[in-house]
Write a protein that holds these residues in place. Structure first.
Motif, PDB file in Angstrom:
ATOM      1  N   ASN A 157     130.117   8.885  67.000  1.00 16.35           N
ATOM      2  CA  ASN A 157     131.090   9.974  66.928  1.00 16.35           C
ATOM      3  C   ASN A 157     132.459   9.401  66.561  1.00 16.35           C
ATOM      4  OD1 ASN A 157     129.138  11.896  67.824  1.00 16.35           O
ATOM      5  ND2 ASN A 157     129.404  11.108  69.882  1.00 16.35           N
ATOM      6  N   THR A 215     140.031   2.099  67.029  1.00 13.62           N
ATOM      7  CA  THR A 215     138.617   2.359  67.228  1.00 13.62           C
ATOM      8  C   THR A 215     138.141   3.399  66.217  1.00 13.62           C
ATOM      9  OG1 THR A 215     138.918   1.942  69.578  1.00 13.62           O
ATOM     10  CG2 THR A 215     136.894   3.049  68.937  1.00 13.62           C
ATOM     11  N   LYS A 228     132.941   6.246  68.688  1.00 10.95           N
ATOM     12  CA  LYS A 228     132.427   6.089  70.048  1.00 10.95           C
ATOM     13  C   LYS A 228     130.912   6.209  69.960  1.00 10.95           C
ATOM     14  CE  LYS A 228     136.502   6.662  72.244  1.00 10.95           C
ATOM     15  NZ  LYS A 228     137.227   5.595  72.771  1.00 10.95           N
ATOM     16  N   THR A 270     136.332   8.800  65.974  1.00 14.86           N
ATOM     17  CA  THR A 270     137.582   9.109  66.658  1.00 14.86           C
ATOM     18  C   THR A 270     138.499   9.816  65.654  1.00 14.86           C
ATOM     19  OG1 THR A 270     138.570   7.010  65.972  1.00 14.86           O
ATOM     20  CG2 THR A 270     137.400   7.036  68.096  1.00 14.86           C
ATOM     21  N   ASN A 271     139.655  10.263  66.093  1.00 14.02           N
ATOM     22  CA  ASN A 271     140.600  10.924  65.180  1.00 14.02           C
ATOM     23  C   ASN A 271     140.974  10.015  64.016  1.00 14.02           C
ATOM     24  OD1 ASN A 271     140.592  13.260  66.677  1.00 14.02           O
ATOM     25  ND2 ASN A 271     142.410  12.723  67.856  1.00 14.02           N
ATOM     26  N   LYS A 272     141.299   8.753  64.319  1.00 16.14           N
ATOM     27  CA  LYS A 272     141.664   7.814  63.241  1.00 16.14           C
ATOM     28  C   LYS A 272     140.459   7.477  62.384  1.00 16.14           C
ATOM     29  CE  LYS A 272     145.923   5.961  64.670  1.00 16.14           C
ATOM     30  NZ  LYS A 272     146.892   4.985  64.323  1.00 16.14           N
TER      31      LYS A 272
END
Length: 102
Positions: A6, A94, A97, A8-10
């Motif tokens: 999944n 990151t 996840k 991350t925003n970045k």
């Protein structure tokens, strides 16, 4: 074993600079390289990864797992930053996840 990566925003911002096929190719290549170090078989099924950017997730299947899956994907997360940063301006923390679904 199914594993969802999944973003991350970045990570989401970084993958938007790639096509779906490019993402499958990049992740497959980096995971195949890591399988030489870790005892695990990884498959990136194309049929369930048709909308990686929209879904903000990449699904992989693991078989014959004889290593620490968390460690494998943690190292993948570090390695995968290299090709993603080439098309992204700025810092990339990151990327994803790991969600293990057995």
């Amino acid at each position: 074993m199914r594993i969802n990566l999944n973003f991350t925003n970045k990570g989401q911002v970084a993958i938007e600079n790639f096509s779906n096929d490019e993402l499958i190719e990049i992740f497959s290549r980096y995971m195949n390289t890591l399988t030489k170090k870790y005892n695990i078989d990884i498959i990136v099924p194309v049929e369930v990864n048709q909308n990686i950017i929209t879904d903000s997730s990449l699904i992989v299947m693991a078989e014959n797992v004889k290593c620490d899956v968390e460690v494998f994907f943690k190292e993948l997360g570090r390695d995968i930053k290299i090709p993603l940063k080439k098309r992204l301006e700025g810092k990339l923390d990151t990327v994803f996840k790991t969600e293990i679904i057995e």
